[in-house]
Design an enzyme around this catalytic site. Structure first.
Site, PDB file in Angstrom:
ATOM      1  N   TYR A 132       0.849  -1.191   0.000  1.00  0.00           N
ATOM      2  CA  TYR A 132       0.000   0.000   0.000  1.00  0.00           C
ATOM      3  C   TYR A 132       0.894   1.255   0.000  1.00  0.00           C
ATOM      4  CZ  TYR A 132      -3.496   3.434   1.318  1.00  0.00           C
ATOM      5  OH  TYR A 132      -4.309   4.536   1.326  1.00  0.00           O
ATOM      6  N   ASP A 133       1.889   1.245   0.868  1.00  0.00           N
ATOM      7  CA  ASP A 133       2.793   2.408   0.969  1.00  0.00           C
ATOM      8  C   ASP A 133       3.503   2.660  -0.356  1.00  0.00           C
ATOM      9  OD1 ASP A 133       2.045   2.605   3.553  1.00  0.00           O
ATOM     10  OD2 ASP A 133       3.840   1.645   4.373  1.00  0.00           O
ATOM     11  N   SER A 162     -31.410  12.908  19.133  1.00  0.00           N
ATOM     12  CA  SER A 162     -30.789  12.011  20.101  1.00  0.00           C
ATOM     13  C   SER A 162     -31.705  10.814  20.312  1.00  0.00           C
ATOM     14  CB  SER A 162     -30.524  12.751  21.402  1.00  0.00           C
ATOM     15  OG  SER A 162     -31.736  13.255  21.872  1.00  0.00           O
ATOM     16  N   LYS A 188     -24.179   0.691  20.819  1.00  0.00           N
ATOM     17  CA  LYS A 188     -24.174   2.150  20.979  1.00  0.00           C
ATOM     18  C   LYS A 188     -22.716   2.539  21.182  1.00  0.00           C
ATOM     19  CE  LYS A 188     -26.503   6.059  22.902  1.00  0.00           C
ATOM     20  NZ  LYS A 188     -25.388   6.926  23.268  1.00  0.00           N
ATOM     21  N   ASP A 236     -19.350   4.545  21.736  1.00  0.00           N
ATOM     22  CA  ASP A 236     -19.051   5.623  22.670  1.00  0.00           C
ATOM     23  C   ASP A 236     -18.011   6.564  22.059  1.00  0.00           C
ATOM     24  OD1 ASP A 236     -19.392   7.025  24.918  1.00  0.00           O
ATOM     25  OD2 ASP A 236     -18.332   5.654  26.253  1.00  0.00           O
ATOM     26  N   ARG A 287     -22.332  17.291  15.796  1.00  0.00           N
ATOM     27  CA  ARG A 287     -23.773  17.355  16.014  1.00  0.00           C
ATOM     28  C   ARG A 287     -24.179  18.720  16.566  1.00  0.00           C
ATOM     29  NH1 ARG A 287     -26.732  15.874  20.635  1.00  0.00           N
ATOM     30  NH2 ARG A 287     -28.887  15.343  20.164  1.00  0.00           N
ATOM     31  N   TYR A 294     -23.934   4.840  10.819  1.00  0.00           N
ATOM     32  CA  TYR A 294     -25.171   4.182  11.226  1.00  0.00           C
ATOM     33  C   TYR A 294     -26.432   4.824  10.654  1.00  0.00           C
ATOM     34  CZ  TYR A 294     -24.466   7.683  14.917  1.00  0.00           C
ATOM     35  OH  TYR A 294     -24.208   8.836  15.604  1.00  0.00           O
ATOM     36  N   CYS A 336       1.005  -8.327  61.249  1.00  0.00           N
ATOM     37  CA  CYS A 336       1.949  -8.978  62.164  1.00  0.00           C
ATOM     38  C   CYS A 336       2.835  -7.990  62.922  1.00  0.00           C
ATOM     39  CB  CYS A 336       2.817  -9.977  61.410  1.00  0.00           C
ATOM     40  SG  CYS A 336       4.042  -9.195  60.349  1.00  0.00           S
TER      41      CYS A 336
END
Ligand code: IVH
Length: 682
Positions: free
Chosen positions: A38-39, A84, A122, A124, A143, A232, A419
């Site tokens: 790829y590089d 939300s 969900k 995070d 958002r 999503y 002790c």
């Protein structure tokens, strides 16, 4: 300068290839070429673009980081608001959610039971919106308050998993994708480690780290942060686009267009399957490479979503079923010091009981005095307690603003709380230890628990609670006393029936036949774990030879350095330990020893020499090479120093070879190594 047609052609092919490799890597998680390839393609495209700058397009994979730092972020209005989700914590709330949906659909004359739900973790992180126009990344935004967010286009472009151009040709000309930008757990750990080394700010969790990284005015900084994305949903989309009928089908489209979609997503039928999905994901949570804080259930059919609509700022057709919080606030009531097997004193916080990570926690570890100082925790403080998965609960930090006037400093005791022996803190060590050794009842109890444990002598039924009782009742003082216990003594213990006592007597008898490696590990010598015990056992074959070995000789055993060697010698030098071993053997504890004659055939040709292996050998694995060297008496170390006798360098040897050359240490290539083995083995 006119660009030759074949150059144009080549650059376009390179871009397509790079895009395809990115797709396989980030979306399918199935790369078809090594990173180096790829590089190489990437550099080839960079070279062409440097020669013909007119070739550069904004969505060329070479153009991720380019923009100058901003003075401030611009504002972006969300054409379709970013909503939300309502939360559910208890199962009953999920059932109520499903019931409400069934009823509403029924009222609307639609089906009412067995709804298909798209279940998703969900994630995070933080929500972003990315607008693609004619397939090219045009704008990205946070958002914000749901109606207006910040323009973070330049930062989002630096995230390798975000395509700068969509795949294929059937994507809508205007497409706003919504998803969660997150920082994988491994990347977060590495970032914080780097920050700690440089004395920079440590991030509290991956979500804060992701948010902080996206809020950088200089995209060059964002580019150094290990960010990723899962998509999503969508926001604005071209009118002409024929939408799929279901959310799950839309996700499949996003994936086909080159956008990463979470692999854990699944469509299920009905409420019970939602709860099953939740339970399975909760189990899997600790192993996932990213943080999640619950499950989102979404009605899969878009027409039903439309019928259900929204209430205030959240859709009626979705809910976030949250996992119990892993961090909570509570009060630190007191600190006690627990004494472990090797005498280490661990400060344990006694807390105002608090429900965290699904259980009530009233004790949490504070690790050691250095950690207490670093976190600046005092008795009386309001602290944050964390319990993640099966990990021992810990005090993460204290909230300085809430510190009461009468808070007290946590002081390391000068005498062992069990002790009364002196507590010693060796220079350079974080741990403080009780100096009482096996005189200390706490250390004795821990030593016996360790001796009986599964990976040691494996005495089934001799658990922690029983060991505590046996020591408290004065029935055993050391590990050898276990083997003279009588059934009647055990049966007299609290909560122990005749049958269990009999089983335990049998388990004790059975454990007598063991292996040298298990026995050595069971002795609980400092720094001698399972692997070292195994190495010692293989190297010497018998106990007597180990007990007689000196610090020098022990260091010829694989992975045994000067510190471990000293612990071993110190252990066997103590009369008390010699007596316990003799008592154990007299009680019938035994193992098969290798023929000592074979093991002590006088000096070996490579005695006292240290070899380092690096690179790949074609004729044997590294473990085989190591075993051969050890059989000849050499020690095999992991790093090169001036004391290294020689380095064996196979193909693609790296920094160890360079270091050997720098230090003037002998280097053997594979041929020379084989010749040496040949010579010495004959
Ligand atoms: S869907 C209208 N799906 O949760 C539905 N959100 O409380 C909007 N989130 O701002 C969101 N994982 O940051 C959705 N699989 C997922 C999600 C998810 C995390 C976050 C997202 C959103 C917040 C809503």
């Amino acid at each position: 300068m006119a660009i030759p047609a074949e150059v144009k052609q080549l650059s376009s092919e390179l871009r397509t290839q790079l895009q395809e490799h990115n797709y396989r890597y980030y979306v399918l998680d199935d790369p078809s070429v090594p990173d180096a390839e790829y590089d190489r393609l990437f550099r080839e495209l960079q070279a062409l673009e440097a020669q013909y700058p007119e070739l550069i397009t904004p969505d060329s994979p070479t153009q991720r980081v380019g923009a100058e730092p901003l003075a401030s972020f611009g504002q972006v209005r969300h054409t379709v608001p970013m909503l939300s989700l309502a939360n559910a914590f208890a199962e009953s709330e999920v059932l109520a959610f499903n019931r409400r949906i069934c009823e509403r659909l029924q009222k609307a004359g639609l089906q009412h039971a067995g709804i298909d739900y798209a279940c998703e973790p969900k994630l995070d992180g933080l929500a972003v919106s990315i607008l693609y126009i004619d397939g090219s990344l045009h704008q990205a935004a946070t958002r914000g308050d749901g109606a207006t967010g910040e323009d973070i286009t330049q930062n989002v472009r630096t995230i390798p998993a975000v395509p700068l151009h969509l795949r294929g040709s059937d994507f809508p000309p205007v497409l706003e994708v919504r998803g969660e930008v997150y920082m994988p757990k491994a990347g977060f750990a590495a970032l914080n480690q780097r920050a700690e080394q440089r004395g920079e700010k440590i991030f509290a969790n991956p979500r804060n780290a992701a948010a902080g990284s996206l809020r950088q005015l200089d995209p060059k900084i964002t580019a150094t942060r290990p960010l990723a994305i899962f998509c999503y949903g969508i926001g604005q989309v071209d009118d002409m686009f024929a939408m799929p009928e279901r959310h799950s089908e839309l996700l499949a489209c996003l994936k086909a267009w080159g956008l990463p979609v979470c692999p854990e997503n699944k469509v299920v039928n009905g409420e019970q399957e939602c709860l099953d999905f939740y339970a399975k994901l909760a189990q899997k949570r600790a192993q996932l490479p990213y943080e999640i804080d619950g499950v989102v259930y979404k009605v899969d059919r878009f027409d039903w979503q439309q019928t259900l609509g929204f209430v205030s700022r959240a859709p009626r057709w979705a809910v976030a079923h949250k996992f119990p919080a892993q961090e909570e606030m509570t009060q630190l009531v007191d600190v006690e010091f627990q004494v472990g097997r090797t005498g280490v004193l661990t400060p344990v916080a006694r807390l105002q009981p608090v429900f965290v990570g699904g259980v009530t926690v009233s004790n949490a570890t504070l690790h050691n005095m250095d950690e207490i100082a670093r976190k600046d925790v005092r008795i009386g403080d309001t602290v944050i307690v964390r319990r993640a998965g099966d990990v021992i609960p810990e005090v993460v930090s204290s909230i300085k603003e809430k510190r009461p006037k009468n808070s007290r400093e946590i002081v390391l005791p000068t005498q062992c709380p069990v002790c009364g022996s002196d507590v010693i803190r060796a220079e350079g060590e974080a741990a403080a230890r009780c100096s009482g050794g096996l005189f200390c009842e706490a250390q004795r109890k821990e030593a016996i628990k360790h001796f009986a444990s599964r990976k040691a002598m494996d005495i089934e039924g001799l658990g922690d609670k029983i060991v505590e009782q046996l020591v408290d009742e004065g029935l055993i003082r050391d590990v050898a006393d276990i083997f003279v216990l009588r059934g009647s003594q055990l049966a007299a213990l609290e909560r122990m029936g005749d049958k269990s006592a009999e089983n335990l007597v049998q388990a004790i008898a059975q454990s007598k036949q063991t292996t040298l490696a298990r026995f050595l590990f069971a002795l609980g010598i400092r720094e001698v774990g399972e692997a070292t015990a195994k190495n010692l056992s293989e190297h010497y074959g018998g106990l007597a030879a180990i007990m007689q070995a000196d610090v020098e000789m022990l260091q010829t055993v694989s992975d045994v350095g000067p510190v471990v060697a000293q612990h071993i010698v110190a252990f066997f030098r103590q009369t008390h330990n010699q007596e316990v071993i003799a008592k154990l053997q007299a009680a019938g504890v035994q193992w098969e020893e290798c023929d000592p004659a074979q093991k002590t055939v006088g000096p070996q040709p490579l005695d006292g020499q240290t070899y380092v292996l690096t690179g790949t050998l074609s004729s044997m694995t590294r473990d085989e090479a190591k075993a051969k060297l050890q059989a000849l008496g050499a020690k095999v170390a992991g790093s090169v120093s001036k004391k290294t006798s020689a380095v064996v360098a196979g193909a693609e040897a790296g920094s160890k070879l360079t270091k050997a050359q720098d230090l003037g240490v002998d280097v053997l290539d594979e041929e020379a190594f084989l010749a040496l083995l040949d010579k010495l083995s004959s």
